[in-house]
Design a protein around this motif. Structure first.
Motif, short mmCIF file in Angstrom:
data_model
loop_
_atom_site.label_atom_id
_atom_site.label_comp_id
_atom_site.label_asym_id
_atom_site.label_seq_id
_atom_site.Cartn_x
_atom_site.Cartn_y
_atom_site.Cartn_z
N TRP A 70 -57.40 5.05 -90.74
CA TRP A 70 -58.22 5.53 -89.62
C TRP A 70 -57.42 6.42 -88.68
N PHE A 283 -67.03 10.39 -86.73
CA PHE A 283 -66.76 8.96 -86.78
C PHE A 283 -67.64 8.24 -87.79
N LEU A 286 -65.41 7.94 -90.66
CA LEU A 286 -64.44 6.85 -90.48
C LEU A 286 -65.10 5.49 -90.70
N LEU A 290 -64.26 2.67 -93.47
CA LEU A 290 -64.09 1.26 -93.11
C LEU A 290 -64.92 0.36 -94.01
#
Length: 415
Positions: A70, A283, A286, A290
């Motif tokens: 990240w 994001f 990201l 995850l």
């Protein structure tokens, strides 16, 4: 029983990624939901007699790997977001490329650039920069998808021949399975496979691209930040080789240098805050990372990756290695490589070379099979699992061609 339920949930998560265009549910939402749900079930119904503290340790180990990725992505994407917003990359492209060129010629230029750049830089950075190049050029949607597809394959292919280009290549090198001299043998077959893909994808491209030359000067501040970006990439490689400094630490340091330098360089410009460019980082990408890594992590903990290594009991190494490449399109190649190394397989150097190529390039066959694919999917909105999958035949053929080339080069040079 719990393992079966978790595997079913993982399968559902991957299916929902595939049909994202049909159900119109963002892949980041589905992977995050199922990734966290699987780990919650692992705590409620412990597997293999594990205690809560042992599961917490496993989760913490996975979260550490995810956090490292990240932060690395965030720092890299912030650099690129700034340079893109300032038009720096598009201006550099205009200066380096001729004012007019054929679409086919551009295809080969992009292929060589992505291949070479990814050998020295990480796959994420190479993908971001290469995608930024094609984004700065006006292209039809279908052609933009073809260029992005080539970039993904070229980036993954270029990274396998040097320990600086791919994590799995570095893992095989550190384990003593291959040497740097051995890895250099991968360059020609890997580059040949990329060239074949470029030919296949550009067969119907007969148009020409006219680049609008901008007279806008490049600002001094942008040049300085671009130099900091390039220096950060070089320092990341150098410090990792010399002092084993984790790449994420060097890149975060470079980001700090960028912020402080911009504070001075942009001091006379009102309303400019260099930190605001962090907000331009995608994001959702990201969060997708995850979720995917949580899913892969739980698969590793329930023993799926270990079971895969049993394939070598039934197939010859050359056949099993080829299949491992295909599996890396669904399973993250880092834990897959770790499982293969822990299995203590007995193979010749030539066979280890085929496995190095397979785990590094096989992930290109599916868009979710590599970091390069996921990054490209976030940057090119028309690039989805479905649109990329239409190229699967070409990608599988070129992967197979490269694999065969690596096998014969290894047999000839190492016999």
């Amino acid at each position: 029983m719990v393992s079966a339920v978790i595997l079913a949930l993982v399968a559902i998560a991957f299916v929902m990624i595939v049909i994202e265009d049909i159900i119109h549910v963002n892949k980041a939402k589905t992977t995050l939901f199922f990734g966290t749900l699987c780990w919650i079930l692992a705590f409620i119904f412990p597997m293999h007699g594990a205690t809560s503290s042992e599961i917490s340790e496993q989760l913490n180990h996975n979260l550490l790997e995810i956090a490292t990725l990240w932060l690395f992505l965030m720092s890299t994407m912030t650099f690129v977001a700034y340079l893109n917003s300032k038009g720096f990359i598009s201006q550099i492209v205009q200066r380096l490329l001729p004012s007019e060129l054929s679409e086919r010629r551009l295809m080969f230029i992009i292929a060589v650039f992505a291949f070479i750049f990814s050998s020295f830089a990480d796959n994420v950075t190479a993908t971001l920069v290469a995608i930024a190049v094609i984004s700065s050029i006006k292209l039809e949607v279908k052609k933009r998808i073809q260029y992005a597809t080539l970039i993904i394959f070229a980036v993954n292919s270029g990274g396998v021949s040097l320990i600086t280009g791919d994590v799995t290549t570095l893992m095989f090198f550190l384990a003593g399975k291959v040497t740097i001299a051995n890895l250099l043998l991968l360059i020609l077959p890997a580059l040949f496979a990329v060239a074949v893909l470029a030919i296949l994808l550009s067969r119907k491209m007969k148009g020409r691209i006219v680049l609008e030359k901008s007279a806008k000067p490049i600002e001094k501040a942008d040049v300085v930040i671009a130099v900091i970006f390039a220096s950060t990439i070089g320092s990341t490689l150098l410090f990792n080789i010399l002092f084993q400094i984790p790449p994420v630490l060097t890149f975060l340091f470079g980001l700090g240098v960028m912020f402080l330098s911009a504070q001075y360089l942009l001091r006379k410009k009102t309303g400019v805050n260099i930190l605001s460019y962090i907000r331009e980082v995608e994001f959702d990408t990201l969060l997708f990372f995850l979720g995917v890594l949580l899913l892969v992590g739980i698969m590793k903990e329930i023993g799926v990756l270990t079971n895969i290594t049993h394939l070598y009991q039934y197939l010859e190494p050359v056949q099993a290695n080829y299949l491992m490449g295909l599996m890396s399109a669904l399973i993250d190649n880092v834990p897959l490589t770790a499982a293969l190394l822990k299995a203590d397989l007995t193979m010749t150097t030539a066979e280890w070379l085929t496995l190095t190529y397979a785990t590094g390039v096989g992930g290109s066959i599916l868009i979710i099979g590599s970091a390069a694919g996921i990054i490209a999917m976030s940057k090119v909105k028309e690039l989805t699992f479905g649109t990329y999958f239409r190229m699967a035949g070409y990608l599988l053929g070129c992967y197979s061609l490269g694999y065969i080339g690596v096998y014969f080069v290894g047999q000839f040079a190492l016999s």
